[in-house]
Design an enzyme around this catalytic site. Structure first.
Site, PDB file in Angstrom:
ATOM      1  CE  LYS A  48      -3.499  -0.593  -0.736  1.00 15.95           C
ATOM      2  NZ  LYS A  48      -3.868  -1.024  -1.992  1.00 15.95           N
ATOM      3  CG  HIS A 108       4.255  -6.044  -1.452  1.00 15.84           C
ATOM      4  ND1 HIS A 108       4.243  -4.915  -1.754  1.00 15.84           N
ATOM      5  CD2 HIS A 108       3.045  -6.561  -1.808  1.00 15.84           C
ATOM      6  CE1 HIS A 108       3.347  -4.536  -2.541  1.00 15.84           C
ATOM      7  NE2 HIS A 108       2.558  -5.613  -2.567  1.00 15.84           N
ATOM      8  CB  SER A 138      -3.441   2.575   2.055  1.00 14.96           C
ATOM      9  OG  SER A 138      -3.801   2.179   1.000  1.00 14.96           O
TER      10      SER A 138
END
Length: 295
Positions: A48, A108, A138
């Site tokens: 995010k 990620h 988020s």
């Protein structure tokens, strides 16, 4: 909490001490053995933090500003998610192994879990960071709309988990600091989401230079127009609306939600903000990394 979902603890396991989706852990040996190619480009973020935005900008650069070419397929096929392994939707390693070079890879992963072959092949890596308060907001809405992930009890509860590093991909603080250290390597470009929001032209020029591409005003203009928040929110190849509600229920919250800097102010109470600030100060003590929570 929805009765149709497992509990938070049932859904995640630990990989090198870092919380991770169990389905990803089951196939992680394939990630560890992944064979990088010298011309691979890796986009890394903590979840995010503007991953899809940066991915689309890079796709536009690689396709010399050809919008139609970028719209030919969805972003998660054009930029496969390396460690992702789900039965029906995507498998990053398989997708990447079938792709022609040059490949754009999304991940990620923290530094310690990124496949070693990316370092051995001296691949270029771009790390996009975003201030922790906007990330946690988020991330909270993202988890609500991803159907399989257990709902946190409340926003406050999720922020507590986030501070403790008990969310997928673990501590934002450790993730960000470890990649900041790696940015001393000339093959690693460290960017800030807030800088992109403030002056996207300057950051696109930085990307073009890092990738050794020629920058023309026409190309930069095309990239900026095509990758604006509104354009991407309305674009089925970037807004994830091609996925069924059973995977991502965008009626709960859209994947492209706001993209603002400072939205955290609409969600943090004064007490929670004070607690977060104290924790932030402890975690980031001694780091030269500075973030802006407003622009």
């Amino acid at each position: 909490m929805s009765s149709s979902k497992p509990s938070f603890s049932d859904y995640f396991g630990k990989l090198g001490g870092i919380p991770m989706y169990k389905k990803f852990i089951e196939q992680f040996h394939n990630v560890e053995e992944f064979e990088a190619r010298p011309d691979d480009l890796v986009i890394v973020t903590y979840p995010k933090s503007g991953t899809t935005w940066l991915s689309e900008i890079i796709c536009m650069i690689y396709n010399n500003g050809d919008v139609e070419k970028c719209k030919e397929d969805v972003i998660f096929n054009r930029v496969p998610y390396l460690e992702c392994s789900t039965e029906h939707v995507m498998n990053g390693v398989e997708q990447l192994n079938e792709m022609a070079s040059p490949r754009i890879v999304k991940s990620h992963l923290p530094v310690k879990l990124l496949p070693v072959s990316f370092w051995e092949k001296n691949c270029k890596i771009i790390y996009l960071s975003r201030n922790a308060k906007d990330v946690v907001v988020s991330y909270y809405f993202f988890i609500l709309m991803v159907t399989a992930i257990p709902d946190p009890d409340s926003f406050q509860d999720f922020v507590e988990k986030f501070m403790d590093g008990e969310v997928p991909y673990g501590s934002w603080f450790e993730h960000t600091k470890s990649w900041w250290e790696k940015s001393k390597n000339p093959q690693v470009l460290f960017l800030f989401y807030e800088d992109m929001k403030e002056n996207i032209r300057k950051e696109v020029m930085k990307l073009l230079e890092f990738l050794g591409r020629k920058a023309s005003d026409e190309l930069v203009d095309k990239i900026i127009k095509h990758t604006s928040f509104q354009e991407m929110k309305n674009n089925p190849s970037t807004n994830y609306t091609t996925l069924p509600d059973e995977v991502m229920n965008q009626k709960v919250s859209p994947f492209m939600r706001k993209g603002d800097v400072g939205d955290w102010k609409n969600h943090f109470t004064v007490a929670l903000n004070e607690k977060f600030d104290m924790h932030y100060e402890q975690q980031m003590k001694g780091s030269t990394l500075k973030f802006r929570t407003k622009i």
